[in-house]
Design a protein around this motif. Structure first.
Motif, PDB file in Angstrom:
ATOM      1  N   ALA B  52      -8.091 -56.553   5.726  1.00  0.00           N
ATOM      2  CA  ALA B  52      -6.686 -56.580   5.313  1.00  0.00           C
ATOM      3  C   ALA B  52      -6.542 -57.171   3.916  1.00  0.00           C
ATOM      4  N   LEU B  53      -7.258 -58.261   3.679  1.00  0.00           N
ATOM      5  CA  LEU B  53      -7.172 -58.897   2.362  1.00  0.00           C
ATOM      6  C   LEU B  53      -7.716 -57.974   1.282  1.00  0.00           C
ATOM      7  N   ALA B  54      -8.752 -57.203   1.602  1.00  0.00           N
ATOM      8  CA  ALA B  54      -9.302 -56.262   0.630  1.00  0.00           C
ATOM      9  C   ALA B  54      -8.260 -55.208   0.265  1.00  0.00           C
ATOM     10  N   ALA B  55      -7.518 -54.742   1.287  1.00  0.00           N
ATOM     11  CA  ALA B  55      -6.501 -53.726   1.021  1.00  0.00           C
ATOM     12  C   ALA B  55      -5.402 -54.281   0.120  1.00  0.00           C
ATOM     13  N   MET B  56      -5.145 -55.574   0.219  1.00  0.00           N
ATOM     14  CA  MET B  56      -4.144 -56.191  -0.650  1.00  0.00           C
ATOM     15  C   MET B  56      -4.767 -56.644  -1.973  1.00  0.00           C
ATOM     16  N   ARG B  57      -6.062 -56.473  -2.089  1.00  0.00           N
ATOM     17  CA  ARG B  57      -6.832 -56.993  -3.234  1.00  0.00           C
ATOM     18  C   ARG B  57      -6.605 -58.497  -3.384  1.00  0.00           C
ATOM     19  N   LEU B  58      -6.707 -59.184  -2.246  1.00  0.00           N
ATOM     20  CA  LEU B  58      -6.505 -60.625  -2.236  1.00  0.00           C
ATOM     21  C   LEU B  58      -7.709 -61.332  -1.608  1.00  0.00           C
TER      22      LEU B  58
END
Ligand SMILES: Nc1ncnc2c1ncn2[C@@H]1O[C@H](COP(=O)(O)OP(=O)(O)OP(=O)(O)O)[C@@H](O)[C@H]1O
Ligand SMILES: Nc1ncnc2c1ncn2[C@@H]1O[C@H](COP(=O)(O)OP(=O)(O)OP(=O)(O)O)[C@@H](O)[C@H]1O
Ligand SMILES: [Mg+2]
Ligand SMILES: [Mg+2]
Lengths: 318, 327
Positions: B52-58
């Motif tokens: 999920a964080l990767a999808a938000m680039r976070l």
């Protein structure tokens, strides 16, 4: 022979001051409003109820972390504030709802779990190391995380560290606030099995706060249901969960999401608004949302109705 | 066919540690369409939050990411400059974090944090921002909203904090919402209410929802499609009836056997549990990663072919040698 319950509280109240804006009038928020409960040795008491109804606040009072505004709490027959802090932390351990803020971010997992052992001077450094390894294994954490810091762990891994820490010194009473809500169900099953076997082997007593009614059903001997600061129903788990007497308990049970893809989202049939703890409704707290509310509910707070081993606060409780 | 809102293909996230490189996410792919709900479930630590964080680039700084494709509404998220990403985040794509304290700042009031989202994206005046914040707090049941606006996160219960996060994620009217365990701290009546609110938003605004949850009740009742993850990989996908009713991966079957529930033996009896632990994902791995815990494993499961995805039907993909065999 009757022995004092391990934990008993009587008419316990806790208020917080809340103000609107910087210069607003101070108002008093009744987080816990006259709770009477007891927990017998070796028993599992589950506390369920509305989010914001005062469960965590009650747990913090039972742990001696927050003083009650009124009422008394007895631990092993002794007033809680008279029990030596060291003794209390030796015998009562918490697993907090929020594993993020309850783990020291600067310590490694090994140090966090060993900390209670160090505080109480239990074991040699070597023995402590072995105990930590055993505990991590018991809660299903890989050895790889031993020297990790909390921010390097997933949510469920952090929660397991908190559980391992609570178990480190073999307490008598474990107060668990949503201990498995961050865990997937296979790890949850492992933790629940662990808690059950500790109970069987060591006679541990639990206060278990949980929103998961299947977990409560699996674990609890008694269930207390909270709504807006009050215990609205309490009794043997079998009764509260199979033959609930309070309409809020019934709404909870009706809202449970069983994993059945043919069913949609349930409608618990609660009318009205979310409750406002600064301005609790007159009469019965639950009446604005209650499907069976009548005039008497709007006027008078219901008295406690006991029935055998259970009690409910509802004008219409059978 | 319309373009999915979020497309993820061959997503890999690695984290370097003292013992070597952890393959936390290892070739994950899925997509979320407008108005669609995809539920992501799986073992604790299997890489859901990092996905999920990767999808938000976070992603956390220690993590490195590669992807064959990672796109939001056709925009390549892997090459978008940070400025453009910041414009998207909180507005067109929002996230409800698993850790409330990541999203909530302890030294600012609830109201200031909600209105800040509005200000940051210049969505209207401060007064409009406050109005919207109060409305969203009311809708998520954070009452009395006006007083709650002036409170600090530590003054809220766990479930209230979680609802503040949900309100915050909705401040910018997102098109895609990534929700990481959004209702774990809520009682079941409020959980149902929040899920109903999300569904209304989906119907009104075609909100795409990536919902990470271990609650199979939520999966059953709200998902359009489910992806089951294990050890950094998606091992099974399908509709909720397919995955819950006819699970084809042994891990999924194991997971279902762990459910505590009435009628599955007396109170306090031992729950089914999956024996063993996830293999170390540090260093090279091959074959099916579940085989060391699988009752049905055989020699072939150690081969690379064993973990190849098998498509049983459109959208029904299973990574198991025996996927074709009904249990
Ligand atoms: N330090 C505080 N200052 C002001 N209000 C507080 C404080 N701590 C708790 N409260 C309020 O007391 C009420 C009860 O909170 P509590 O955390 O006990 O609820 P809970 O039953 O544990 O809820 P949840 O299931 O959401 O965790 C809430 O309205 C909360 O905002
Ligand atoms: N910042 C980090 N540094 C090192 N390792 C990390 C970091 N963040 C996550 N990990 C590791 O990556 C793996 C995947 O973590 P992730 O948070 O994605 O799991 P998850 O599937 O969300 O689990 P959960 O259900 O418990 O939240 C875990 O083994 C975790 O220990
Ligand atoms: Mg709480
Ligand atoms: Mg996670």
């Amino acid at each position: 022979m009757t022995k004092a319950p391990l934990l008993a509280c009587r008419d316990v109240v806790r208020t917080f001051a809340v103000r609107r804006g910087l210069f607003g009038r101070k108002r008093s928020l009744l987080a816990v409003d006259g709770v009477t409960l007891s927990v017998e040795r070796g028993q599992v008491l589950a506390l369920v109820g509305e989010s914001g109804s005062g469960k965590t606040t009650l747990a913090r009072m039972l742990l001696g972390l927050v003083p009650p505004s009124a009422g008394t709490i007895l631990f092993d027959g002794e007033p809680l504030d008279a029990v030596d802090r060291r003794v209390l932390t030796r015998r009562v351990q918490p697993v907090f709802q929020d594993p993020y803020s309850s783990l020291n971010p600067r310590r490694t997992v090994a140090r966090i779990v060993a900390f209670p052992l160090e505080i109480h001077g239990i074991g040699t450094a070597d023995e402590r190391r072995r105990r930590v390894a055993d505990l991590l294994d018991m809660v299903g954490l890989p050895a790889r995380v031993t020297h990790s810091h909390p921010h390097q762990l997933s949510g469920g891994q952090r929660q397991r560290v908190a559980i391992a820490r609570a178990l480190a010194i073999n307490p008598d009473l474990l107060i668990c606030d949503e201990p498995t809500s961050a865990l997937d169900i296979s790890v949850q099953a492992q933790i629940l099995n662990l808690l059950q076997s500790l109970r069987a082997d060591l006679g541990l007593t639990y206060v278990l706060i949980s929103h998961d009614l299947a977990v409560v059903d699996h674990m609890a001997d008694r269930v207390a249901v909270m709504y807006l600061g009050r215990i609205v129903e309490e009794g043997p788990a079998e009764r509260v969960l199979r033959a609930p007497r309070h309409p809020y308990t019934r709404a909870l049970l009706a809202s449970e999401l069983t994993p059945d893809p043919t069913l949609g989202l349930p409608d618990p049939g609660l009318s009205g608004e979310f409750p406002d703890p600064l301005d609790p409704p007159a009469g019965c707290r639950f009446h604005p949302r209650c499907p069976m509310a009548s005039d008497v509910c709007r006027r008078e707070p219901p008295a406690v109705r006991t029935d055998g081993d259970g009690r409910a606060e509802c004008h219409f409780a059978a | 066919m319309t373009m999915p809102l979020l497309e993820v293909e061959g997503l890999r996230v690695t984290i370097d540690g003292p013992a070597g490189t952890l393959r936390a996410v290892d070739g994950v792919g899925f997509s979320v369409g407008r108005g669609e709900t995809l539920c992501l479930v799986g073992e604790s630590g299997c890489g859901k939050s990092l996905t999920a964080l990767a999808a938000m680039r976070l992603l956390p700084r220690a993590a490195r990411m590669t992807a064959d494709r990672l796109a939001f509404d056709g925009l390549d998220l892997t090459s978008l400059p940070e400025r453009a990403l910041a414009d998207l985040r909180g507005r067109r794509m929002a996230m409800i974090f698993q850790d409330p304290m990541t999203a909530l700042n302890p030294v600012h009031t609830v109201g200031d944090q909600l209105v800040e989202v509005f200000d940051r994206h210049r969505l209207g005046s401060r007064a409009e921002g406050r109005d919207r914040a109060v409305r969203l707090l009311e809708r998520t049941g954070v009452r009395p909203a006006a007083e709650r606006m002036g409170q600090y996160p530590h003054q809220l219960s766990g479930g209230l904090r979680q609802r503040v996060m949900i309100a915050m994620a909705l401040m910018g009217d997102p098109e895609l919402l990534i929700a990481d365990e959004p209702t774990t701290a809520l009682d079941v009546t409020i959980q149902a209410q929040i899920l109903r609110l999300l569904r209304e938003l989906q119907r009104e605004f075609a909100l795409g929802l990536l919902l990470i949850t271990h609650n199979l009740g939520i999966v059953a009742r709200v998902a359009d499609r489910v992806a089951v993850m294990y050890a950094g990989r998606v091992v099974e996908t399908g509709t909720p009836s397919e995955v819950l009713g006819d699970p084809r991966h042994p891990y999924t079957r194991g997971l279902l056997s762990c459910l505590p529930g009435a009628g599955r033996g007396p109170r306090g009896s031992r729950l089914g549990a999956i024996p063993g632990v996830v293999p170390s994902l540090v260093g090279p791995v091959d074959g099916c990663l579940f085989r060391n815990r699988c009752g049905e494993a055989e020699a072939d499961c150690a081969t690379t072919a064993a973990e190849a995805p098998r498509t049983l039907a459109p959208g029904r993909i299973v990574r198991c040698l025996k996927a074709g065999v009904t249990a």
